[in-house]
Every structure is written in structure tokens, then in C-alpha cells.
Design a protein around this motif. Structure first.
Motif, PDB file in Angstrom:
ATOM      1  N   VAL A 115      51.776  47.935  53.344  1.00  0.00           N
ATOM      2  CA  VAL A 115      50.399  47.813  52.626  1.00  0.00           C
ATOM      3  C   VAL A 115      49.766  46.323  52.210  1.00  0.00           C
ATOM      4  CG1 VAL A 115      49.129  48.704  50.634  1.00  0.00           C
ATOM      5  CG2 VAL A 115      51.244  49.706  51.405  1.00  0.00           C
ATOM      6  N   VAL A 116      50.786  45.862  51.456  1.00  0.00           N
ATOM      7  CA  VAL A 116      50.316  44.393  51.272  1.00  0.00           C
ATOM      8  C   VAL A 116      50.066  43.453  52.171  1.00  0.00           C
ATOM      9  CG1 VAL A 116      50.930  42.289  49.659  1.00  0.00           C
ATOM     10  CG2 VAL A 116      51.600  44.672  48.750  1.00  0.00           C
ATOM     11  N   SER A 117      50.993  43.215  53.311  1.00  0.00           N
ATOM     12  CA  SER A 117      50.488  42.585  54.646  1.00  0.00           C
ATOM     13  C   SER A 117      49.275  42.789  54.866  1.00  0.00           C
ATOM     14  CB  SER A 117      51.791  42.580  55.428  1.00  0.00           C
ATOM     15  OG  SER A 117      51.694  43.708  56.048  1.00  0.00           O
ATOM     16  N   HIS A 118      48.804  43.975  55.088  1.00  0.00           N
ATOM     17  CA  HIS A 118      47.418  44.295  55.692  1.00  0.00           C
ATOM     18  C   HIS A 118      46.392  43.869  54.776  1.00  0.00           C
ATOM     19  CE1 HIS A 118      49.893  46.375  58.764  1.00  0.00           C
ATOM     20  NE2 HIS A 118      50.347  47.564  57.998  1.00  0.00           N
ATOM     21  N   MET A 119      46.605  44.048  53.483  1.00  0.00           N
ATOM     22  CA  MET A 119      45.511  43.966  52.564  1.00  0.00           C
ATOM     23  C   MET A 119      45.186  42.126  52.476  1.00  0.00           C
ATOM     24  SD  MET A 119      46.833  46.329  49.352  1.00  0.00           S
ATOM     25  CE  MET A 119      45.138  45.782  48.349  1.00  0.00           C
ATOM     26  N   LEU A 120      46.149  41.424  52.662  1.00  0.00           N
ATOM     27  CA  LEU A 120      45.985  40.147  52.545  1.00  0.00           C
ATOM     28  C   LEU A 120      45.380  39.607  53.907  1.00  0.00           C
ATOM     29  CD1 LEU A 120      49.425  38.977  50.637  1.00  0.00           C
ATOM     30  CD2 LEU A 120      47.088  39.227  49.902  1.00  0.00           C
ATOM     31  N   LEU A 121      45.731  40.142  55.118  1.00  0.00           N
ATOM     32  CA  LEU A 121      45.342  39.606  56.225  1.00  0.00           C
ATOM     33  C   LEU A 121      43.804  40.144  56.413  1.00  0.00           C
ATOM     34  CD1 LEU A 121      46.090  38.383  58.859  1.00  0.00           C
ATOM     35  CD2 LEU A 121      46.637  40.720  59.868  1.00  0.00           C
ATOM     36  N   THR A 122      43.619  41.257  55.984  1.00  0.00           N
ATOM     37  CA  THR A 122      42.230  41.952  55.739  1.00  0.00           C
ATOM     38  C   THR A 122      41.263  40.762  55.016  1.00  0.00           C
ATOM     39  OG1 THR A 122      42.578  44.144  56.153  1.00  0.00           O
ATOM     40  CG2 THR A 122      40.758  43.472  54.943  1.00  0.00           C
ATOM     41  N   ARG A 123      41.971  40.360  53.694  1.00  0.00           N
ATOM     42  CA  ARG A 123      41.211  39.335  52.794  1.00  0.00           C
ATOM     43  C   ARG A 123      40.910  38.075  53.613  1.00  0.00           C
ATOM     44  NH1 ARG A 123      44.586  36.190  48.403  1.00  0.00           N
ATOM     45  NH2 ARG A 123      45.291  35.289  50.164  1.00  0.00           N
ATOM     46  N   ARG A 124      41.988  37.793  54.165  1.00  0.00           N
ATOM     47  CA  ARG A 124      41.660  36.331  55.293  1.00  0.00           C
ATOM     48  C   ARG A 124      41.022  36.201  56.266  1.00  0.00           C
ATOM     49  NH1 ARG A 124      40.678  32.013  55.793  1.00  0.00           N
ATOM     50  NH2 ARG A 124      41.876  30.157  55.939  1.00  0.00           N
ATOM     51  N   LEU A 125      40.766  37.586  56.996  1.00  0.00           N
ATOM     52  CA  LEU A 125      40.145  37.415  58.435  1.00  0.00           C
ATOM     53  C   LEU A 125      38.814  38.113  57.979  1.00  0.00           C
ATOM     54  CD1 LEU A 125      42.838  38.477  60.975  1.00  0.00           C
ATOM     55  CD2 LEU A 125      41.855  36.160  60.171  1.00  0.00           C
ATOM     56  N   ALA A 126      38.380  38.815  56.941  1.00  0.00           N
ATOM     57  CA  ALA A 126      37.121  39.385  56.670  1.00  0.00           C
ATOM     58  C   ALA A 126      35.975  38.538  56.998  1.00  0.00           C
ATOM     59  CB  ALA A 126      37.243  40.003  55.311  1.00  0.00           C
ATOM     60  N   PRO A 127      35.989  37.230  56.568  1.00  0.00           N
ATOM     61  CA  PRO A 127      34.785  36.581  56.767  1.00  0.00           C
ATOM     62  C   PRO A 127      34.468  36.240  58.054  1.00  0.00           C
ATOM     63  CG  PRO A 127      36.066  35.463  55.104  1.00  0.00           C
ATOM     64  CD  PRO A 127      36.828  36.623  55.710  1.00  0.00           C
ATOM     65  N   LEU A 128      35.584  36.176  59.198  1.00  0.00           N
ATOM     66  CA  LEU A 128      35.364  35.816  60.676  1.00  0.00           C
ATOM     67  C   LEU A 128      34.980  37.276  61.269  1.00  0.00           C
ATOM     68  CD1 LEU A 128      38.689  33.767  61.718  1.00  0.00           C
ATOM     69  CD2 LEU A 128      36.193  32.981  61.656  1.00  0.00           C
ATOM     70  N   LEU A 129      35.383  38.204  60.662  1.00  0.00           N
ATOM     71  CA  LEU A 129      35.172  39.591  61.180  1.00  0.00           C
ATOM     72  C   LEU A 129      33.531  39.805  60.988  1.00  0.00           C
ATOM     73  CD1 LEU A 129      38.125  41.633  60.282  1.00  0.00           C
ATOM     74  CD2 LEU A 129      37.229  41.405  62.533  1.00  0.00           C
ATOM     75  N   GLY A 130      32.879  39.250  59.615  1.00  0.00           N
ATOM     76  CA  GLY A 130      31.660  39.567  59.399  1.00  0.00           C
ATOM     77  C   GLY A 130      30.657  38.945  60.188  1.00  0.00           C
ATOM     78  N   VAL A 151      60.844  61.312  53.428  1.00  0.00           N
ATOM     79  CA  VAL A 151      59.860  60.258  53.871  1.00  0.00           C
ATOM     80  C   VAL A 151      58.739  59.664  52.692  1.00  0.00           C
ATOM     81  CG1 VAL A 151      59.847  60.738  56.110  1.00  0.00           C
ATOM     82  CG2 VAL A 151      58.166  61.791  54.795  1.00  0.00           C
ATOM     83  N   SER A 152      59.150  60.028  51.451  1.00  0.00           N
ATOM     84  CA  SER A 152      58.262  59.676  50.327  1.00  0.00           C
ATOM     85  C   SER A 152      57.827  58.263  50.210  1.00  0.00           C
ATOM     86  CB  SER A 152      58.995  60.157  49.156  1.00  0.00           C
ATOM     87  OG  SER A 152      60.112  59.550  48.745  1.00  0.00           O
ATOM     88  N   GLY A 153      58.765  57.281  50.546  1.00  0.00           N
ATOM     89  CA  GLY A 153      58.289  55.982  50.571  1.00  0.00           C
ATOM     90  C   GLY A 153      57.590  55.485  51.561  1.00  0.00           C
ATOM     91  N   TYR A 154      57.678  56.113  52.777  1.00  0.00           N
ATOM     92  CA  TYR A 154      56.665  55.781  53.864  1.00  0.00           C
ATOM     93  C   TYR A 154      55.455  56.445  53.676  1.00  0.00           C
ATOM     94  CZ  TYR A 154      55.147  55.661  58.795  1.00  0.00           C
ATOM     95  OH  TYR A 154      54.340  55.441  59.921  1.00  0.00           O
ATOM     96  N   ALA A 155      55.554  57.637  53.225  1.00  0.00           N
ATOM     97  CA  ALA A 155      54.235  58.359  53.051  1.00  0.00           C
ATOM     98  C   ALA A 155      53.407  57.539  51.773  1.00  0.00           C
ATOM     99  CB  ALA A 155      54.715  59.908  52.400  1.00  0.00           C
ATOM    100  N   ALA A 156      54.070  57.229  50.912  1.00  0.00           N
ATOM    101  CA  ALA A 156      53.294  56.637  49.837  1.00  0.00           C
ATOM    102  C   ALA A 156      52.572  55.291  50.329  1.00  0.00           C
ATOM    103  CB  ALA A 156      54.256  56.228  48.708  1.00  0.00           C
ATOM    104  N   SER A 157      53.400  54.592  51.233  1.00  0.00           N
ATOM    105  CA  SER A 157      52.652  53.345  51.746  1.00  0.00           C
ATOM    106  C   SER A 157      51.631  53.654  52.530  1.00  0.00           C
ATOM    107  CB  SER A 157      53.770  52.546  52.567  1.00  0.00           C
ATOM    108  OG  SER A 157      54.104  53.202  54.002  1.00  0.00           O
ATOM    109  N   LYS A 158      51.456  54.793  53.556  1.00  0.00           N
ATOM    110  CA  LYS A 158      50.410  55.395  54.181  1.00  0.00           C
ATOM    111  C   LYS A 158      49.267  55.774  53.389  1.00  0.00           C
ATOM    112  CE  LYS A 158      52.287  53.740  57.969  1.00  0.00           C
ATOM    113  NZ  LYS A 158      51.599  52.589  58.722  1.00  0.00           N
ATOM    114  N   ALA A 160      48.704  54.835  50.308  1.00  0.00           N
ATOM    115  CA  ALA A 160      47.928  53.559  49.704  1.00  0.00           C
ATOM    116  C   ALA A 160      47.033  52.889  51.166  1.00  0.00           C
ATOM    117  CB  ALA A 160      49.068  52.437  49.313  1.00  0.00           C
ATOM    118  N   MET A 161      47.579  52.927  52.243  1.00  0.00           N
ATOM    119  CA  MET A 161      46.764  52.494  53.303  1.00  0.00           C
ATOM    120  C   MET A 161      45.293  53.041  53.236  1.00  0.00           C
ATOM    121  SD  MET A 161      47.351  49.632  54.275  1.00  0.00           S
ATOM    122  CE  MET A 161      46.066  49.389  55.581  1.00  0.00           C
TER     123      MET A 161
END
Length: 253
Positions: A115-130, A151-158, A160-161
Motif C-alpha cells: 500500500v504505502v510504497s504505491h501511494m508514495l510512488l503515485t505522489r512522486r510521479l503524479a506531476p509527470l503523469l499529469g 489471507v486477512s493481512g493480504y486482503a486488507a492491503s488490497k 486499502a489499494m
């Protein structure tokens, strides 16, 4: 005007793009006309294919987003690839524990990577994608909406995504960035094939799990790639905030 198939439409980043679903997505994007930068923790033993450039990134590292950007910029400078038009957040880890076995540290590692790694990558690359009116595709899972023991831990992460996908779709729309997700069913990746091989009767085990799917087969990485490439491409230019099941009808049955 909609781009014609095979025409160059910019570059894409696929995290965890060196095997399984990620590699299938990377190759599908190349066929669609993207040049792809694929991330991985270790250099693959076999060539990834024409049009795919590898950069080594450990997405569990808090500095991973900066490493991805630096790697993409280095490839762009060296190879002259086009602007960033798509990001596929694919990297992740399974978390197979019963609730009674959940561990604090392991849960944090799963949420950080899935979750967190994708959120931070999205934050960093959103201006370029824009700048390119690009697209983000998050790889979720049917387990975000279907209950299953262990699979509750995995399911919770997905889950959240999925929530991040719809929130980001609204927030990034003014930039011209679309955000969608693909939710695969059980897919014949090397991990699943290894699990089947460990069963007393692999053919019977595959038939049993396939029997729960209306289309009566497991997904292939190419099945998931087809959905992801569509959501990354101009053909889906008026779709944002969608969670697209690619599960053979499992969740609706």
C-alpha cells in the motif's frame, strides 16, 4: 484522436515487472506502443524483451520512489524514451496467516510494500503523469472483496489499494491523470504453479480451484495484462476510479 495500435505513446513504469503478472503487463504495454521501465529487486536471469528496460529498486525502501524516478530519468536520457504516460503499481507480497497467527512486524511489512510504497510512488510521479495526461493502474485482488481464511493481512492491503484508487482518481482528475485498478482472480504465476506442484494430485487440485470459477479455468498472466494495458491506454480515456475484476466471474458468482 485515439492512438493507433502499435504507435509510440510514451513510456510506462511497471513495478515488479520482471516476472509473472508484472512481466506480462510490461510486454503487453510494449506491444501497445509504450516503452517500459520495469523495476525489480534483482536483475532477471533472462532478457525481459525488446522495449523493456530494467532498473533495480527495492520498494520496501522508503526511498524507493526517488530511486524509481532517478532510474526512469536515466533511461530517458540514455535511450530517448517518451514522456511518462503510465504507471502500473504491481509489486507486492502475499501474507498468508490466520488471524490467530498475525504478527505486528510482518503486517507492517505487508502494508508498507502493498500500500504505502504505491501511494508514495503515485505522489512522486503524479506531476509527470499529469504532463502527459497519463494513467495509473493499481493491481488489486479479488480478495479485497471476497472473504477467505488465512489471507486477512493480504486482503486488507488490497482493500486499502481499492480505497486509494477511488480517492486518487478524484484528486488527480484535475491534473488529467486517470487512476484505476485491476482485481485479478487466481492466476497461474510461478508462485501458483509451484503451489499446485506441491499438491498430492496437481491436476485434481487445479480442477478443484478452477471449478469455483464460472469460466472454469485459472487466469493466465496475459489475461491480467490485457485488462491492465487497456486501462493504461488511450482507449480507456474516459474511465477513472474503476476497479475492474479480471477473475473469470468469480466475484459475481
Amino acid at each position: 484522436m485515439t492512438e493507433t495500435l502499435g504507435s509510440a505513446i510514451g513510456s510506462a513504469i511497471v513495478t515488479g515487472g520482471t516476472s509473472g503478472i508484472g512481466l506480462a503487463i510490461a510486454r503487453g504495454l510494449v506491444a501497445r506502443g509504450f516503452t517500459v521501465v520495469a523495476t525489480g529487486r534483482t536483475r532477471p536471469a533472462e532478457p525481459l524483451g525488446e522495449g523493456i528496460h530494467y532498473i533495480e529498486v527495492d520498494h520496501a525502501d522508503p526511498a524507493a520512489a526517488e530511486a524509481v524516478l532517478a532510474g526512469w530519468e536515466a533511461v530517458r536520457k540514455a535511450r530517448g524514451i517518451g514522456p511518462l504516460a503510465a504507471l502500473v503499481n504491481n509489486v507486492g507480497r502475499r501474507h498468508n496467516d490466520l488471524i490467530s497467527e498475525l504478527d505486528h512486524e510482518s503486517l507492517l511489512e505487508t502494508l508498507a510494500l502493498n500500500v504505502v510504497s504505491h501511494m508514495l510512488l503515485t505522489r512522486r510521479l503524479a506531476p509527470l503523469l499529469g504532463e502527459a495526461h497519463g494513467a495509473i493502474v493499481n493491481i488489486s485482488s479479488r480478495l479485497a472483496v471476497v472473504g477467505m481464511p488465512g489471507v486477512s493481512g493480504y486482503a486488507a492491503s488490497k482493500g486499502a489499494m481499492n480505497a486509494f484508487t477511488v480517492a486518487a482518481a478524484v484528486e488527480l482528475a484535475p491534473l488529467g491523470v486517470r487512476v484505476n485498478a485491476v482485481a485479478p482472480g487466481m492466476t497461474k504465476t510461478p508462485l501458483i504453479e509451484a503451489w499446485l506442484a506441491e499438491q498430492p494430485d496437481p491436476a485434481a487440485a487445479e480442477a478443484e480451484v478452477s471449478g469455483r470459477v464460472p469460466l472454469a479455468r485459472l487466469a493466465t498472466p496475459g489475461d491480467i495484462a490485457g485488462a491492465a494495458v487497456f486501462l493504461a491506454s488511450p482507449e480507456s480515456g474516459y474511465i477513472t476510479g474503476a476497479i475492474l475484476p479480471a477473475d473469470g466471474g468469480y466475484t459475481v458468482s
